[in-house]
Design a protein around this motif. Structure first.
Motif, PDB file in Angstrom:
ATOM      1  N   THR A  12       1.456   3.795   9.948  1.00  0.00           N
ATOM      2  CA  THR A  12       2.429   3.937  11.024  1.00  0.00           C
ATOM      3  C   THR A  12       3.803   4.167  10.424  1.00  0.00           C
ATOM      4  N   ILE A  13       4.625   4.878  11.173  1.00  0.00           N
ATOM      5  CA  ILE A  13       6.021   5.085  10.789  1.00  0.00           C
ATOM      6  C   ILE A  13       6.871   4.833  12.025  1.00  0.00           C
ATOM      7  N   THR A  50      10.459   3.632   8.627  1.00  0.00           N
ATOM      8  CA  THR A  50       9.791   2.464   8.058  1.00  0.00           C
ATOM      9  C   THR A  50       8.288   2.677   8.156  1.00  0.00           C
ATOM     10  N   ALA A  51       7.601   2.651   7.013  1.00  0.00           N
ATOM     11  CA  ALA A  51       6.166   2.946   6.962  1.00  0.00           C
ATOM     12  C   ALA A  51       5.343   1.709   6.628  1.00  0.00           C
ATOM     13  N   THR A  52       4.159   1.647   7.220  1.00  0.00           N
ATOM     14  CA  THR A  52       3.166   0.620   6.881  1.00  0.00           C
ATOM     15  C   THR A  52       1.812   1.302   6.753  1.00  0.00           C
ATOM     16  N   ALA A  96       0.803  -1.208   0.000  1.00  0.00           N
ATOM     17  CA  ALA A  96       0.000   0.000   0.000  1.00  0.00           C
ATOM     18  C   ALA A  96       0.842   1.267   0.000  1.00  0.00           C
ATOM     19  N   VAL A  97       2.038   1.235   0.546  1.00  0.00           N
ATOM     20  CA  VAL A  97       2.878   2.419   0.626  1.00  0.00           C
ATOM     21  C   VAL A  97       4.207   2.134  -0.066  1.00  0.00           C
ATOM     22  N   GLU A  98       4.682   3.112  -0.807  1.00  0.00           N
ATOM     23  CA  GLU A  98       5.984   2.991  -1.488  1.00  0.00           C
ATOM     24  C   GLU A  98       6.762   4.263  -1.269  1.00  0.00           C
ATOM     25  N   PRO A  99       8.014   4.229  -0.961  1.00  0.00           N
ATOM     26  CA  PRO A  99       8.751   3.057  -0.511  1.00  0.00           C
ATOM     27  C   PRO A  99       8.309   2.687   0.904  1.00  0.00           C
ATOM     28  N   THR A 100       8.679   1.529   1.371  1.00  0.00           N
ATOM     29  CA  THR A 100       8.347   1.148   2.744  1.00  0.00           C
ATOM     30  C   THR A 100       9.432   1.594   3.712  1.00  0.00           C
TER      31      THR A 100
END
Length: 158
Positions: free
Chosen positions: A65-66, A56-58, A33-37
């Motif tokens: 969240t990061i 780091t993202a999700t 869902a997110v780029e880059p992670t």
């Protein structure tokens, strides 16, 4: 009797096609869902130091969240889990800002880089977010860090 055989064959073919489609859906890889992670950025935290940070993202729906790990701030003493309050401010779509906040962190031994998160925030499809500043509060002491480089490889796009 012939009509019954034709119906049975048609139903069998339909059931087989449905099973194949379901199997393909189950084994298809899930989309990220997110780029880059993961991204990196440099922070200047004034008298607390400066250095790089890994973000780091999700994402799950509109919740994101990061997690931040940075060598810009090191723990002066052992810091217990869940005792770092952090606010990460990000530029949103090049003009506005948004914040991700949280008080979740692993235990951090004295002299180790500060790691905080996951920090929670809300996103919309297409949001482009790039870290601008990080505020970390530990034992009542606030360190404010400002980005001194662009986020690499680029902003998080949700």
């Amino acid at each position: 009797m012939h009509r019954r055989s034709t119906r049975r064959a048609a139903l069998t073919t339909l059931a087989a096609a449905a099973a194949l489609t379901t199997g393909a859906l189950v084994t298809a890889p899930s989309a990220v869902a997110v780029e880059p992670t993961t991204a990196t950025i440099d922070f200047d935290c004034g008298s607390y130091g400066s250095g790089s940070a890994t973000l780091t993202a999700t994402q799950e729906g509109t919740a994101a969240t990061i997690t931040v790990s940075t060598s810009a701030i090191t723990a002066p003493i052992d810091i217990g889990a869940g005792s770092v309050n952090s606010t990460l401010t990000l530029t949103k779509n090049g003009s506005g800002t948004t914040t991700f906040t949280g008080s979740s962190n692993p235990a951090i031994p004295s002299g180790s880089p500060v790691s905080t998160g996951p920090l929670a925030g809300t996103v919309a499809a297409g949001d482009s977010l790039e870290a601008a500043s990080l505020e970390v509060v530990v034992l009542g002491v606030t360190a404010t860090c400002n980005a001194t480089s662009a986020q690499a490889p680029g902003p998080f796009v949700f």
